[in-house]
Design an enzyme around this catalytic site. Structure first.
Site, PDB file in Angstrom:
ATOM      1  N   PRO A 175      75.508  -1.523  46.236  1.00  0.00           N
ATOM      2  CA  PRO A 175      75.580  -0.524  47.294  1.00  0.00           C
ATOM      3  C   PRO A 175      74.975   0.826  46.929  1.00  0.00           C
ATOM      4  O   PRO A 175      75.103   1.300  45.798  1.00  0.00           O
ATOM      5  CB  PRO A 175      77.076  -0.386  47.562  1.00  0.00           C
ATOM      6  CG  PRO A 175      77.756  -1.031  46.416  1.00  0.00           C
ATOM      7  CD  PRO A 175      76.824  -2.045  45.863  1.00  0.00           C
ATOM      8  N   ASN A 176      74.319   1.392  47.908  1.00  0.00           N
ATOM      9  CA  ASN A 176      73.734   2.744  47.879  1.00  0.00           C
ATOM     10  C   ASN A 176      72.460   2.861  47.053  1.00  0.00           C
ATOM     11  O   ASN A 176      71.798   3.905  47.079  1.00  0.00           O
ATOM     12  CB  ASN A 176      74.769   3.793  47.406  1.00  0.00           C
ATOM     13  CG  ASN A 176      75.927   3.907  48.367  1.00  0.00           C
ATOM     14  OD1 ASN A 176      75.707   4.042  49.569  1.00  0.00           O
ATOM     15  ND2 ASN A 176      77.147   3.804  47.872  1.00  0.00           N
ATOM     16  N   ARG A 195      68.161  10.874  47.202  1.00  0.00           N
ATOM     17  CA  ARG A 195      69.370  11.703  47.099  1.00  0.00           C
ATOM     18  C   ARG A 195      69.779  11.783  45.616  1.00  0.00           C
ATOM     19  O   ARG A 195      69.422  10.912  44.830  1.00  0.00           O
ATOM     20  CB  ARG A 195      70.559  11.073  47.840  1.00  0.00           C
ATOM     21  CG  ARG A 195      70.327  10.738  49.272  1.00  0.00           C
ATOM     22  CD  ARG A 195      70.964  11.780  50.199  1.00  0.00           C
ATOM     23  NE  ARG A 195      71.138  11.279  51.555  1.00  0.00           N
ATOM     24  CZ  ARG A 195      70.163  10.929  52.388  1.00  0.00           C
ATOM     25  NH1 ARG A 195      68.909  10.994  51.970  1.00  0.00           N
ATOM     26  NH2 ARG A 195      70.418  10.504  53.605  1.00  0.00           N
ATOM     27  N   TYR A 201      70.233  10.171  39.480  1.00  0.00           N
ATOM     28  CA  TYR A 201      69.535   8.880  39.599  1.00  0.00           C
ATOM     29  C   TYR A 201      68.010   8.969  39.577  1.00  0.00           C
ATOM     30  O   TYR A 201      67.337   7.944  39.681  1.00  0.00           O
ATOM     31  CB  TYR A 201      70.005   8.169  40.881  1.00  0.00           C
ATOM     32  CG  TYR A 201      71.501   7.889  40.868  1.00  0.00           C
ATOM     33  CD1 TYR A 201      72.053   7.025  39.930  1.00  0.00           C
ATOM     34  CD2 TYR A 201      72.361   8.520  41.755  1.00  0.00           C
ATOM     35  CE1 TYR A 201      73.417   6.790  39.884  1.00  0.00           C
ATOM     36  CE2 TYR A 201      73.728   8.290  41.728  1.00  0.00           C
ATOM     37  CZ  TYR A 201      74.252   7.428  40.787  1.00  0.00           C
ATOM     38  OH  TYR A 201      75.598   7.184  40.741  1.00  0.00           O
ATOM     39  N   ASN A 255      71.925  -4.468  38.917  1.00  0.00           N
ATOM     40  CA  ASN A 255      72.674  -3.204  38.904  1.00  0.00           C
ATOM     41  C   ASN A 255      73.690  -3.328  40.041  1.00  0.00           C
ATOM     42  O   ASN A 255      73.343  -3.157  41.208  1.00  0.00           O
ATOM     43  CB  ASN A 255      71.759  -2.003  39.136  1.00  0.00           C
ATOM     44  CG  ASN A 255      72.547  -0.694  39.075  1.00  0.00           C
ATOM     45  OD1 ASN A 255      73.777  -0.694  39.109  1.00  0.00           O
ATOM     46  ND2 ASN A 255      71.838   0.419  38.983  1.00  0.00           N
ATOM     47  N   ALA A 302      78.530   0.540  42.405  1.00  0.00           N
ATOM     48  CA  ALA A 302      79.975   0.776  42.305  1.00  0.00           C
ATOM     49  C   ALA A 302      80.772  -0.526  42.203  1.00  0.00           C
ATOM     50  O   ALA A 302      81.904  -0.522  41.709  1.00  0.00           O
ATOM     51  CB  ALA A 302      80.448   1.600  43.496  1.00  0.00           C
ATOM     52  N   GLU A 360      72.781  -6.644  32.814  1.00  0.00           N
ATOM     53  CA  GLU A 360      73.364  -5.605  33.670  1.00  0.00           C
ATOM     54  C   GLU A 360      72.665  -4.281  33.375  1.00  0.00           C
ATOM     55  O   GLU A 360      72.509  -3.917  32.210  1.00  0.00           O
ATOM     56  CB  GLU A 360      74.862  -5.515  33.347  1.00  0.00           C
ATOM     57  CG  GLU A 360      75.608  -4.443  34.111  1.00  0.00           C
ATOM     58  CD  GLU A 360      77.086  -4.372  33.676  1.00  0.00           C
ATOM     59  OE1 GLU A 360      77.544  -5.213  32.855  1.00  0.00           O
ATOM     60  OE2 GLU A 360      77.769  -3.446  34.153  1.00  0.00           O
ATOM     61  N   HIS A 402      72.444  -0.079  34.352  1.00  0.00           N
ATOM     62  CA  HIS A 402      72.921   1.126  35.037  1.00  0.00           C
ATOM     63  C   HIS A 402      71.943   2.249  34.736  1.00  0.00           C
ATOM     64  O   HIS A 402      71.551   2.442  33.580  1.00  0.00           O
ATOM     65  CB  HIS A 402      74.315   1.531  34.562  1.00  0.00           C
ATOM     66  CG  HIS A 402      75.332   0.489  34.872  1.00  0.00           C
ATOM     67  ND1 HIS A 402      75.830   0.318  36.133  1.00  0.00           N
ATOM     68  CD2 HIS A 402      75.894  -0.459  34.101  1.00  0.00           C
ATOM     69  CE1 HIS A 402      76.678  -0.705  36.117  1.00  0.00           C
ATOM     70  NE2 HIS A 402      76.737  -1.198  34.895  1.00  0.00           N
ATOM     71  N   ARG A 434      80.490   9.384  32.246  1.00  0.00           N
ATOM     72  CA  ARG A 434      80.882   9.863  33.579  1.00  0.00           C
ATOM     73  C   ARG A 434      82.402   9.709  33.768  1.00  0.00           C
ATOM     74  O   ARG A 434      83.140   9.623  32.809  1.00  0.00           O
ATOM     75  CB  ARG A 434      80.069   9.105  34.631  1.00  0.00           C
ATOM     76  CG  ARG A 434      78.551   9.347  34.472  1.00  0.00           C
ATOM     77  CD  ARG A 434      77.758   8.679  35.561  1.00  0.00           C
ATOM     78  NE  ARG A 434      78.028   9.281  36.867  1.00  0.00           N
ATOM     79  CZ  ARG A 434      77.585   8.771  38.013  1.00  0.00           C
ATOM     80  NH1 ARG A 434      76.838   7.654  38.008  1.00  0.00           N
ATOM     81  NH2 ARG A 434      77.868   9.350  39.160  1.00  0.00           N
TER      82      ARG A 434
HETATM   83  O1  CA2 Z   1      74.247   4.324  37.055  1.00  0.00           O
HETATM   84  C1  CA2 Z   1      74.173   3.374  37.815  1.00  0.00           C
HETATM   85  O2  CA2 Z   1      73.157   2.698  37.957  1.00  0.00           O
HETATM   86  C2  CA2 Z   1      75.381   3.017  38.697  1.00  0.00           C
HETATM   87  O3  CA2 Z   1      75.460   1.600  38.768  1.00  0.00           O
HETATM   88  C3  CA2 Z   1      75.093   3.616  40.059  1.00  0.00           C
HETATM   89  C4  CA2 Z   1      76.253   3.477  41.040  1.00  0.00           C
HETATM   90  C5  CA2 Z   1      77.547   3.976  40.415  1.00  0.00           C
HETATM   91  O4  CA2 Z   1      78.626   3.732  41.293  1.00  0.00           O
HETATM   92  C6  CA2 Z   1      77.824   3.301  39.081  1.00  0.00           C
HETATM   93  O5  CA2 Z   1      79.012   3.843  38.546  1.00  0.00           O
HETATM   94  C7  CA2 Z   1      76.685   3.532  38.119  1.00  0.00           C
HETATM   95  C8  CA2 Z   1      75.986   4.298  42.287  1.00  0.00           C
HETATM   96  C9  CA2 Z   1      74.719   3.956  42.990  1.00  0.00           C
HETATM   97  C10 CA2 Z   1      74.435   5.016  43.994  1.00  0.00           C
HETATM   98  O6  CA2 Z   1      73.045   5.135  44.122  1.00  0.00           O
HETATM   99  C11 CA2 Z   1      72.557   6.272  44.663  1.00  0.00           C
HETATM  100  C12 CA2 Z   1      71.216   6.488  44.489  1.00  0.00           C
HETATM  101  C13 CA2 Z   1      70.641   7.620  44.987  1.00  0.00           C
HETATM  102  C14 CA2 Z   1      71.411   8.536  45.665  1.00  0.00           C
HETATM  103  C15 CA2 Z   1      72.751   8.306  45.856  1.00  0.00           C
HETATM  104  C16 CA2 Z   1      73.328   7.165  45.351  1.00  0.00           C
END
Ligand code: CA2
Length: 161
Positions: A26-27, A34, A39, A91, A94, A115, A117, A124
């Site tokens: 997700p996201n 963003r 990221y 990846n 969340a 995996e 990240h 974090r």
């Molecule tokens: O660091 C990572 O790749 C995560 O998997 C990213 C997840 C986070 O919940 C994990 O703890 C670590 C969040 C992905 C959100 O992606 C976004 C990308 C751009 C802008 C906003 C969110």
């Protein structure tokens, strides 16, 4: 740069070229648009373009899938076995910290996976420190930004050769 020799190329399966699936939770569709401080500025599309080119040069084929829904990711993992996918880079976003269903599906299909990240989840919030995927992953890459995907692909191609 030298071209990979045939012995360095990903082994073709009985179904043809080795196929690698890249999964995003997700996201991650928002990458590059963003929160660049966490990221980065690279979009998912450009990550995929770069990875697909590298996979092709090594004689493999890359498939990609992103979903904001846990069940859809489970379905994609389940169909990977029937499609002859031999490696998964994931990846889980969340879902890393909450999902039991996706790691269960990965165990069920028994396809090796790495995996990834983008951020260093250990630096974090506490709730990000544990991932339900890591214990059954072949390896985990975190905190190296989007380069982590390229490193995972290098490892996958090497393992398939
Ligand atoms: O660091 C990572 O790749 C995560 O998997 C990213 C997840 C986070 O919940 C994990 O703890 C670590 C969040 C992905 C959100 O992606 C976004 C990308 C751009 C802008 C906003 C969110």
């Amino acid at each position: 740069m030298t071209k990979p020799t045939d012995s360095k190329k990903a082994k073709a399966t009985s179904a043809g070229q080795a196929r690698i699936l890249v999964l995003h939770g997700p996201n991650l569709n928002l990458l590059g648009t963003r929160e660049p401080g966490i990221y980065g500025k690279t979009t998912l599309a450009s990550i995929h373009t770069r990875m697909a080119a590298k996979a092709k040069a090594a004689g493999a084929m890359l498939e990609t899938y992103q979903s904001n829904h846990e069940g859809e990711l489970v379905d994609r993992v389940q169909s990977a076995r029937d499609e002859g996918i031999s490696y998964i880079i994931i990846n889980p976003g969340a879902y890393s910290h909450t999902s039991i269903a996706i790691p269960d599906a990965l165990k069920a299909v028994a396809i090796p996976f790495i995996e990834v990240h983008i951020s260093n989840i250990h630096a974090r919030e506490e709730f990000r420190h544990h991932s339900h995927f890591s214990a059954s992953a072949q390896g985990v890459i975190c905190g190296l930004g989007v380069q982590g995907y390229d490193l995972a692909l290098d490892a996958a191609l090497q393992n398939l050769s």
